[in-house]
Design a protein around this motif. Structure first.
Motif, PDB file in Angstrom:
ATOM      1  N   LEU A   1      59.057 -23.336  20.177  1.00  0.00           N
ATOM      2  CA  LEU A   1      60.498 -23.387  19.904  1.00  0.00           C
ATOM      3  C   LEU A   1      61.146 -24.679  20.389  1.00  0.00           C
ATOM      4  N   HIS A   2      60.633 -25.289  21.446  1.00  0.00           N
ATOM      5  CA  HIS A   2      61.121 -26.623  21.816  1.00  0.00           C
ATOM      6  C   HIS A   2      60.816 -27.606  20.686  1.00  0.00           C
ATOM      7  N   ASP A   3      59.617 -27.512  20.138  1.00  0.00           N
ATOM      8  CA  ASP A   3      59.242 -28.373  19.020  1.00  0.00           C
ATOM      9  C   ASP A   3      60.145 -28.114  17.817  1.00  0.00           C
ATOM     10  N   TYR A   4      60.450 -26.849  17.579  1.00  0.00           N
ATOM     11  CA  TYR A   4      61.313 -26.483  16.455  1.00  0.00           C
ATOM     12  C   TYR A   4      62.712 -27.080  16.609  1.00  0.00           C
ATOM     13  N   ILE A   5      63.283 -26.987  17.794  1.00  0.00           N
ATOM     14  CA  ILE A   5      64.620 -27.561  18.008  1.00  0.00           C
ATOM     15  C   ILE A   5      64.592 -29.067  17.789  1.00  0.00           C
ATOM     16  N   ALA A   6      63.586 -29.738  18.321  1.00  0.00           N
ATOM     17  CA  ALA A   6      63.477 -31.193  18.117  1.00  0.00           C
ATOM     18  C   ALA A   6      63.388 -31.506  16.621  1.00  0.00           C
ATOM     19  N   TYR A   7      62.582 -30.745  15.914  1.00  0.00           N
ATOM     20  CA  TYR A   7      62.430 -30.915  14.463  1.00  0.00           C
ATOM     21  C   TYR A   7      63.770 -30.754  13.752  1.00  0.00           C
ATOM     22  N   ARG A   8      64.504 -29.710  14.095  1.00  0.00           N
ATOM     23  CA  ARG A   8      65.803 -29.446  13.449  1.00  0.00           C
ATOM     24  C   ARG A   8      66.828 -30.524  13.793  1.00  0.00           C
ATOM     25  N   LEU A   9      66.837 -30.967  15.056  1.00  0.00           N
ATOM     26  CA  LEU A   9      67.785 -32.007  15.470  1.00  0.00           C
ATOM     27  C   LEU A   9      67.514 -33.339  14.762  1.00  0.00           C
ATOM     28  N   GLN A  10      66.284 -33.524  14.321  1.00  0.00           N
ATOM     29  CA  GLN A  10      65.919 -34.754  13.605  1.00  0.00           C
ATOM     30  C   GLN A  10      66.056 -34.593  12.095  1.00  0.00           C
ATOM     31  N   GLY A  11      66.721 -33.522  11.660  1.00  0.00           N
ATOM     32  CA  GLY A  11      67.015 -33.333  10.245  1.00  0.00           C
ATOM     33  C   GLY A  11      66.052 -32.437   9.487  1.00  0.00           C
ATOM     34  N   GLY A  12      65.065 -31.879  10.158  1.00  0.00           N
ATOM     35  CA  GLY A  12      64.114 -30.996   9.485  1.00  0.00           C
ATOM     36  C   GLY A  12      64.754 -29.698   9.029  1.00  0.00           C
ATOM     37  N   LYS A  13      64.237 -29.139   7.953  1.00  0.00           N
ATOM     38  CA  LYS A  13      64.747 -27.891   7.377  1.00  0.00           C
ATOM     39  C   LYS A  13      63.903 -26.709   7.850  1.00  0.00           C
ATOM     40  N   ARG A  14      64.567 -25.597   8.084  1.00  0.00           N
ATOM     41  CA  ARG A  14      63.889 -24.374   8.538  1.00  0.00           C
ATOM     42  C   ARG A  14      62.766 -23.980   7.583  1.00  0.00           C
ATOM     43  N   LYS A  15      63.033 -24.033   6.277  1.00  0.00           N
ATOM     44  CA  LYS A  15      62.058 -23.577   5.293  1.00  0.00           C
ATOM     45  C   LYS A  15      60.774 -24.409   5.312  1.00  0.00           C
ATOM     46  N   ASP A  16      60.842 -25.624   5.848  1.00  0.00           N
ATOM     47  CA  ASP A  16      59.670 -26.499   5.879  1.00  0.00           C
ATOM     48  C   ASP A  16      58.880 -26.393   7.183  1.00  0.00           C
ATOM     49  N   TYR A  17      59.357 -25.581   8.117  1.00  0.00           N
ATOM     50  CA  TYR A  17      58.705 -25.452   9.420  1.00  0.00           C
ATOM     51  C   TYR A  17      57.870 -24.175   9.438  1.00  0.00           C
ATOM     52  N   GLU A  18      56.620 -24.285   9.828  1.00  0.00           N
ATOM     53  CA  GLU A  18      55.753 -23.105   9.921  1.00  0.00           C
ATOM     54  C   GLU A  18      56.019 -22.381  11.227  1.00  0.00           C
ATOM     55  N   MET A  19      56.905 -21.382  11.141  1.00  0.00           N
ATOM     56  CA  MET A  19      57.302 -20.620  12.316  1.00  0.00           C
ATOM     57  C   MET A  19      56.501 -19.326  12.375  1.00  0.00           C
ATOM     58  N   PRO A  20      55.802 -19.071  13.489  1.00  0.00           N
ATOM     59  CA  PRO A  20      55.126 -17.774  13.614  1.00  0.00           C
ATOM     60  C   PRO A  20      56.145 -16.643  13.495  1.00  0.00           C
ATOM     61  N   HIS A  21      55.764 -15.593  12.788  1.00  0.00           N
ATOM     62  CA  HIS A  21      56.669 -14.472  12.515  1.00  0.00           C
ATOM     63  C   HIS A  21      57.306 -13.918  13.797  1.00  0.00           C
ATOM     64  N   ASP A  22      56.542 -13.829  14.887  1.00  0.00           N
ATOM     65  CA  ASP A  22      57.059 -13.259  16.142  1.00  0.00           C
ATOM     66  C   ASP A  22      58.214 -14.063  16.729  1.00  0.00           C
ATOM     67  N   TYR A  23      58.368 -15.316  16.316  1.00  0.00           N
ATOM     68  CA  TYR A  23      59.392 -16.175  16.906  1.00  0.00           C
ATOM     69  C   TYR A  23      60.579 -16.406  15.993  1.00  0.00           C
ATOM     70  N   GLU A  24      60.597 -15.777  14.827  1.00  0.00           N
ATOM     71  CA  GLU A  24      61.669 -16.023  13.869  1.00  0.00           C
ATOM     72  C   GLU A  24      63.048 -15.642  14.400  1.00  0.00           C
ATOM     73  N   ALA A  25      63.147 -14.574  15.180  1.00  0.00           N
ATOM     74  CA  ALA A  25      64.451 -14.181  15.729  1.00  0.00           C
ATOM     75  C   ALA A  25      64.973 -15.224  16.714  1.00  0.00           C
ATOM     76  N   TYR A  26      64.073 -15.856  17.462  1.00  0.00           N
ATOM     77  CA  TYR A  26      64.477 -16.941  18.360  1.00  0.00           C
ATOM     78  C   TYR A  26      64.938 -18.148  17.542  1.00  0.00           C
ATOM     79  N   ALA A  27      64.211 -18.453  16.482  1.00  0.00           N
ATOM     80  CA  ALA A  27      64.593 -19.567  15.610  1.00  0.00           C
ATOM     81  C   ALA A  27      65.948 -19.288  14.953  1.00  0.00           C
ATOM     82  N   ASP A  28      66.218 -18.008  14.634  1.00  0.00           N
ATOM     83  CA  ASP A  28      67.536 -17.656  14.094  1.00  0.00           C
ATOM     84  C   ASP A  28      68.634 -18.015  15.091  1.00  0.00           C
ATOM     85  N   ALA A  29      68.397 -17.731  16.369  1.00  0.00           N
ATOM     86  CA  ALA A  29      69.389 -18.062  17.403  1.00  0.00           C
ATOM     87  C   ALA A  29      69.570 -19.573  17.497  1.00  0.00           C
TER      88      ALA A  29
END
Length: 183
Positions: free
Chosen positions: A31-59
């Motif tokens: 999720l730290h990697d995910y936030i960095a990705y999003r802050l750099q303009g990455g789109k959620r749909k392009d990030y391979e998020m493990p299903h168990d962490y999707e609710a955290y990514a929603d937050a």
């Protein structure tokens, strides 16, 4: 490592506890990697998020949608020549220069987090970045409580932890304890 004495002493007493700690570490890394990705303009749909962490990514996504953040440093290692660390995010937020520290756990060790942010603030200052405010954001499933951290308390906690660390790692001269011997 330096702020560890500010936290609770915790030794896992069973295999399940070790597995939970390992899972929490993995979750934090992803999720730290995910936030960095999003802050750099990455789109959620392009990030391979493990299903168990999707609710955290929603937050995370909701936080980023509801807040205008201008990153200055995203997970950029810093040093002051003596110690090193990597703040999660140094940014302009709410018209101030801030450090945001992300947590993906149900319970935060607040004293440890306070000292950690004090250390990051000291590293920023040593690198010419003068921080106005400190925050810990506790990303959980579907929510993200934001905790302001008092900079003066954070600086004091950091100095206390650093002093303990230095004392614990002090190399005593051969043949004595300490540098001066009084007879």
């Amino acid at each position: 490592t330096i702020v560890k004495p500010l936290g609770r002493d915790y030794t896992p007493d069973d295999e399940y506890a070790v597995e939970r700690i390992s899972a929490a570490a993995e979750r934090g890394t992803i999720l730290h990697d995910y936030i960095a990705y999003r802050l750099q303009g990455g789109k959620r749909k392009d990030y391979e998020m493990p299903h168990d962490y999707e609710a955290y990514a929603d937050a995370v996504d909701e936080f980023l949608l509801m807040n205008e953040i201008h990153p200055l440093n995203i997970e950029t290692p810093m040093t002051d020549g003596e110690v090193a660390g990597t703040p999660d995010l140094v940014c302009e937020w709410r018209g101030m220069i801030c450090i945001l520290d992300y947590k993906f756990v149900r319970q935060m060790d607040k004293s440890k987090v306070c000292g950690q942010l004090g250390g990051y603030m000291a590293l920023c200052e040593a690198n010419g970045i003068f921080v106005d405010e400190l925050y810990a954001i506790q990303f959980q499933r579907g929510e993200y409580p934001v905790y302001p951290v008092n900079p003066e308390d954070a600086a004091r906690m950091w100095q206390a932890a650093l002093a303990i660390y230095k004392e614990k790692n002090y190399k005593h001269p051969s043949g004595c304890i300490g540098e001066r011997i009084y007879y």
